[in-house]
Design a protein around this motif. Structure first.
Motif, PDB file in Angstrom:
ATOM      1  N   GLY A   8       0.804  -1.224   0.000  1.00 13.12           N
ATOM      2  CA  GLY A   8       0.000   0.000   0.000  1.00 13.12           C
ATOM      3  C   GLY A   8       0.828   1.262   0.000  1.00 13.12           C
ATOM      4  N   ALA A   9       0.319   2.282   0.672  1.00 12.23           N
ATOM      5  CA  ALA A   9       0.992   3.583   0.697  1.00 12.23           C
ATOM      6  C   ALA A   9       0.646   4.325   1.979  1.00 12.23           C
ATOM      7  CB  ALA A   9       0.573   4.421  -0.507  1.00 12.23           C
ATOM      8  N   VAL A  10       1.559   5.211   2.397  1.00 15.46           N
ATOM      9  CA  VAL A  10       1.366   6.037   3.585  1.00 15.46           C
ATOM     10  C   VAL A  10       1.717   7.478   3.232  1.00 15.46           C
ATOM     11  CG1 VAL A  10       1.840   4.167   5.215  1.00 15.46           C
ATOM     12  CG2 VAL A  10       3.721   5.592   4.371  1.00 15.46           C
ATOM     13  N   PRO A  11       1.295   8.450   4.049  1.00 16.16           N
ATOM     14  CA  PRO A  11       1.631   9.843   3.755  1.00 16.16           C
ATOM     15  C   PRO A  11       3.129  10.097   3.856  1.00 16.16           C
ATOM     16  CG  PRO A  11      -0.143   9.710   5.384  1.00 16.16           C
ATOM     17  CD  PRO A  11       0.433   8.336   5.243  1.00 16.16           C
ATOM     18  N   VAL A  12       3.583  11.082   3.105  1.00 11.44           N
ATOM     19  CA  VAL A  12       4.949  11.561   3.248  1.00 11.44           C
ATOM     20  C   VAL A  12       4.991  12.481   4.454  1.00 11.44           C
ATOM     21  CG1 VAL A  12       6.791  12.930   2.209  1.00 11.44           C
ATOM     22  CG2 VAL A  12       5.413  11.412   0.790  1.00 11.44           C
ATOM     23  N   LEU A  13       5.829  12.161   5.410  1.00 11.31           N
ATOM     24  CA  LEU A  13       5.923  12.969   6.619  1.00 11.31           C
ATOM     25  C   LEU A  13       6.904  14.112   6.373  1.00 11.31           C
ATOM     26  CD1 LEU A  13       5.999  10.170   9.344  1.00 11.31           C
ATOM     27  CD2 LEU A  13       4.045  11.529   8.541  1.00 11.31           C
ATOM     28  N   GLU A  14       6.345  15.296   6.182  1.00 10.59           N
ATOM     29  CA  GLU A  14       7.151  16.475   5.877  1.00 10.59           C
ATOM     30  C   GLU A  14       6.897  17.525   6.948  1.00 10.59           C
ATOM     31  OE1 GLU A  14       6.337  19.460   2.494  1.00 10.59           O
ATOM     32  OE2 GLU A  14       7.743  18.017   1.640  1.00 10.59           O
ATOM     33  N   ALA A  15       7.947  18.114   7.453  1.00  6.99           N
ATOM     34  CA  ALA A  15       7.787  19.132   8.491  1.00  6.99           C
ATOM     35  C   ALA A  15       7.022  20.329   7.943  1.00  6.99           C
ATOM     36  CB  ALA A  15       9.161  19.584   8.987  1.00  6.99           C
ATOM     37  N   SER A  16       6.196  20.929   8.793  1.00  4.36           N
ATOM     38  CA  SER A  16       5.411  22.089   8.356  1.00  4.36           C
ATOM     39  C   SER A  16       6.284  23.291   8.062  1.00  4.36           C
ATOM     40  CB  SER A  16       4.369  22.454   9.424  1.00  4.36           C
ATOM     41  OG  SER A  16       5.008  22.815  10.637  1.00  4.36           O
ATOM     42  N   THR A  17       7.556  23.236   8.480  1.00  2.00           N
ATOM     43  CA  THR A  17       8.479  24.333   8.214  1.00  2.00           C
ATOM     44  C   THR A  17       9.318  24.089   6.962  1.00  2.00           C
ATOM     45  OG1 THR A  17      10.104  23.286   9.666  1.00  2.00           O
ATOM     46  CG2 THR A  17       8.692  24.988  10.637  1.00  2.00           C
ATOM     47  N   HIS A  18       9.167  22.921   6.328  1.00  6.43           N
ATOM     48  CA  HIS A  18       9.955  22.621   5.122  1.00  6.43           C
ATOM     49  C   HIS A  18       9.503  23.503   3.973  1.00  6.43           C
ATOM     50  CE1 HIS A  18      12.156  20.497   2.060  1.00  6.43           C
ATOM     51  NE2 HIS A  18      11.042  20.251   1.398  1.00  6.43           N
ATOM     52  N   GLU A  19      10.447  24.189   3.352  1.00  4.26           N
ATOM     53  CA  GLU A  19      10.121  25.121   2.266  1.00  4.26           C
ATOM     54  C   GLU A  19      10.914  24.751   1.015  1.00  4.26           C
ATOM     55  OE1 GLU A  19       9.834  29.925   1.430  1.00  4.26           O
ATOM     56  OE2 GLU A  19      10.824  29.194   3.225  1.00  4.26           O
ATOM     57  N   PRO A  20      10.272  24.089   0.038  1.00  2.00           N
ATOM     58  CA  PRO A  20      10.980  23.723  -1.188  1.00  2.00           C
ATOM     59  C   PRO A  20      11.382  24.970  -1.966  1.00  2.00           C
ATOM     60  CG  PRO A  20       8.885  22.559  -0.980  1.00  2.00           C
ATOM     61  CD  PRO A  20       8.886  23.649   0.041  1.00  2.00           C
ATOM     62  N   GLY A  21      12.499  24.908  -2.675  1.00  2.00           N
ATOM     63  CA  GLY A  21      12.933  26.022  -3.496  1.00  2.00           C
ATOM     64  C   GLY A  21      12.093  26.164  -4.758  1.00  2.00           C
ATOM     65  N   PHE A  22      12.228  27.315  -5.408  1.00  2.00           N
ATOM     66  CA  PHE A  22      11.456  27.581  -6.628  1.00  2.00           C
ATOM     67  C   PHE A  22      11.754  26.549  -7.701  1.00  2.00           C
ATOM     68  CE2 PHE A  22      10.762  29.499 -10.765  1.00  2.00           C
ATOM     69  CZ  PHE A  22       9.517  30.068 -10.630  1.00  2.00           C
ATOM     70  N   GLU A  23      13.026  26.229  -7.902  1.00  2.00           N
ATOM     71  CA  GLU A  23      13.401  25.282  -8.952  1.00  2.00           C
ATOM     72  C   GLU A  23      12.823  23.900  -8.678  1.00  2.00           C
ATOM     73  OE1 GLU A  23      14.818  25.840 -11.792  1.00  2.00           O
ATOM     74  OE2 GLU A  23      14.992  27.983 -11.356  1.00  2.00           O
ATOM     75  N   ALA A  24      12.801  23.497  -7.415  1.00  2.00           N
ATOM     76  CA  ALA A  24      12.279  22.174  -7.071  1.00  2.00           C
ATOM     77  C   ALA A  24      10.803  22.050  -7.406  1.00  2.00           C
ATOM     78  CB  ALA A  24      12.500  21.903  -5.584  1.00  2.00           C
ATOM     79  N   LYS A  25      10.060  23.141  -7.293  1.00  2.00           N
ATOM     80  CA  LYS A  25       8.617  23.111  -7.543  1.00  2.00           C
ATOM     81  C   LYS A  25       8.249  23.422  -8.982  1.00  2.00           C
ATOM     82  CE  LYS A  25       7.818  26.157  -4.323  1.00  2.00           C
ATOM     83  NZ  LYS A  25       7.109  27.088  -3.420  1.00  2.00           N
ATOM     84  N   SER A  26       9.154  24.067  -9.714  1.00  2.00           N
ATOM     85  CA  SER A  26       8.792  24.591 -11.029  1.00  2.00           C
ATOM     86  C   SER A  26       8.506  23.504 -12.057  1.00  2.00           C
ATOM     87  CB  SER A  26       9.890  25.524 -11.554  1.00  2.00           C
ATOM     88  OG  SER A  26      11.117  24.827 -11.684  1.00  2.00           O
ATOM     89  N   GLY A  27       9.061  22.297 -11.855  1.00  2.00           N
ATOM     90  CA  GLY A  27       8.836  21.230 -12.818  1.00  2.00           C
ATOM     91  C   GLY A  27       7.639  20.345 -12.516  1.00  2.00           C
ATOM     92  N   LEU A  28       6.912  20.628 -11.446  1.00  2.00           N
ATOM     93  CA  LEU A  28       5.778  19.789 -11.039  1.00  2.00           C
ATOM     94  C   LEU A  28       4.461  20.291 -11.613  1.00  2.00           C
ATOM     95  CD1 LEU A  28       6.691  19.348  -7.254  1.00  2.00           C
ATOM     96  CD2 LEU A  28       7.201  17.785  -9.144  1.00  2.00           C
ATOM     97  N   GLU A  29       3.596  19.361 -12.043  1.00  2.00           N
ATOM     98  CA  GLU A  29       2.229  19.667 -12.487  1.00  2.00           C
ATOM     99  C   GLU A  29       2.199  20.788 -13.532  1.00  2.00           C
ATOM    100  OE1 GLU A  29      -0.334  17.831 -11.606  1.00  2.00           O
ATOM    101  OE2 GLU A  29       0.882  16.634 -10.218  1.00  2.00           O
ATOM    102  N   LEU A  30       3.091  20.707 -14.524  1.00  2.00           N
ATOM    103  CA  LEU A  30       3.198  21.783 -15.512  1.00  2.00           C
ATOM    104  C   LEU A  30       1.923  21.954 -16.331  1.00  2.00           C
ATOM    105  CD1 LEU A  30       6.852  21.283 -16.824  1.00  2.00           C
ATOM    106  CD2 LEU A  30       5.992  23.045 -15.276  1.00  2.00           C
ATOM    107  N   THR A  31       1.319  20.852 -16.743  1.00  2.00           N
ATOM    108  CA  THR A  31       0.098  20.932 -17.550  1.00  2.00           C
ATOM    109  C   THR A  31      -1.028  21.582 -16.765  1.00  2.00           C
ATOM    110  OG1 THR A  31       0.731  18.937 -18.771  1.00  2.00           O
ATOM    111  CG2 THR A  31      -1.568  19.605 -18.891  1.00  2.00           C
ATOM    112  N   ALA A  32      -1.170  21.193 -15.506  1.00  2.00           N
ATOM    113  CA  ALA A  32      -2.214  21.764 -14.659  1.00  2.00           C
ATOM    114  C   ALA A  32      -1.975  23.249 -14.418  1.00  2.00           C
ATOM    115  CB  ALA A  32      -2.282  21.019 -13.329  1.00  2.00           C
ATOM    116  N   LYS A  33      -0.737  23.622 -14.136  1.00  2.00           N
ATOM    117  CA  LYS A  33      -0.427  25.037 -13.875  1.00  2.00           C
ATOM    118  C   LYS A  33      -0.703  25.901 -15.096  1.00  2.00           C
ATOM    119  CE  LYS A  33       3.064  24.070 -10.358  1.00  2.00           C
ATOM    120  NZ  LYS A  33       4.507  23.979 -10.055  1.00  2.00           N
ATOM    121  N   GLU A  34      -0.371  25.385 -16.280  1.00  2.00           N
ATOM    122  CA  GLU A  34      -0.617  26.136 -17.507  1.00  2.00           C
ATOM    123  C   GLU A  34      -2.121  26.331 -17.733  1.00  2.00           C
ATOM    124  OE1 GLU A  34      -0.590  28.068 -21.126  1.00  2.00           O
ATOM    125  OE2 GLU A  34       0.940  27.898 -19.568  1.00  2.00           O
TER     126      GLU A  34
END
Length: 269
Positions: free
Chosen positions: A61-87
């Motif tokens: 199965g699968a479980v949630p990704v445990l990410e700290a609420s203070t974790h802040e991804p950089g712009f470059e890390a997020k820029s390649g995600l969900e491109l079709t949806a963002k457009e």
């Protein structure tokens, strides 16, 4: 449910992510019964979602990704995600802008996607605290070309965050002195309880200043933002006039949001 439609696959995966976060974990056989698809389809979905960092695969199965609420991804890390949806979201959101408007864009990769669409609207004044947004406007205006209208672009000062936002007292003071017809607001996460949130305390305050200075607040977010909660909330859903999202957001989530947000616009991918 067809397994050949990319759109329906995205909707199914959004439901899986929501169920994993809600229950704290799900089994493959539970998902096959619930979604009425094959074991192989669910395993492909889990592989894709794990690759996007949306969940963690475990045996069976699968479980949630445990990410700290203070974790802040950089712009470059997020820029390649969900491109079709963002457009698709950006294209739909830009339809809300009237020529000659004063428009504010908060930082974020979805607001960044608005730039080429806003360049097609005449006579805009654009205020942003996003370095990538300001740079994209500057480069496009310098190159010009068919359909590109001149625009006045104002970049606030401030201290740079990992997401390339300018925040802090200098940015806040500049934004408070202005008045916008329309604000396009990105966020790290959205939920019914927490509203719109970010891991960065200073960015949350700057976003509050944007909201206070805007006549109309438009939140732009794809379905993957749903259920994520950052350290600091900066807006209740009831403070959002329009939410522009995409069809992969499950119907039950849309219904919950619709009770608080004045208008939901669904962009078709």
């Amino acid at each position: 449910m067809s397994e050949n439609s990319n759109l329906l696959a995205e909707q199914r995966r959004a439901l899986i992510v929501d169920e994993v976060r809600r229950q704290g974990g799900v089994r493959v056989n539970e998902l096959t019964r619930w979604l009425n698809v094959s074991d192989m389809t669910i395993r492909r979905d889990l592989d894709a979602l794990a690759g996007q960092g949306m969940l963690a695969k475990v045996h069976g199965g699968a479980v949630p990704v445990l990410e700290a609420s203070t974790h802040e991804p950089g712009f470059e890390a997020k820029s390649g995600l969900e491109l079709t949806a963002k457009e698709a979201i950006a294209r739909e959101a830009a339809r809300l802008v009237a020529p000659g408007s004063a428009v504010a864009l908060s930082a974020g990769t979805t607001t960044y996607s608005l730039v080429p669409h806003l360049l097609k609207v005449a006579g805009l004044t654009v205020v942003t605290n996003s370095l990538p947004v300001a740079d994209a406007f500057e480069q496009a205006l310098r190159l010009g070309g068919p359909g590109v209208h001149p625009a006045t672009v104002v970049l606030t000062g401030g201290v740079r965050t990992p997401s390339d936002a300018l925040v802090g007292p200098l940015a806040d003071r500049a934004i408070r002195s202005l008045h916008f017809d329309l604000l396009f607001l990105g966020s790290h996460g959205i939920s019914v309880e927490a509203g719109l949130s970010t891991p960065n305390l200073a960015e949350a305050e700057t976003n509050r200043c944007f909201i206070a200075s805007a006549r109309r607040v438009v939140a732009v977010a794809d379905h993957t933002k749903w259920g994520t909660v950052g350290l600091s909330s900066f807006a209740k859903l009831s403070e959002v006039d329009t939410l522009v999202t995409e069809a992969a957001l499950p119907e039950e989530i849309r219904a919950a949001v619709a009770e608080q947000v004045r208008e939901i616009v669904i962009a078709r991918v």
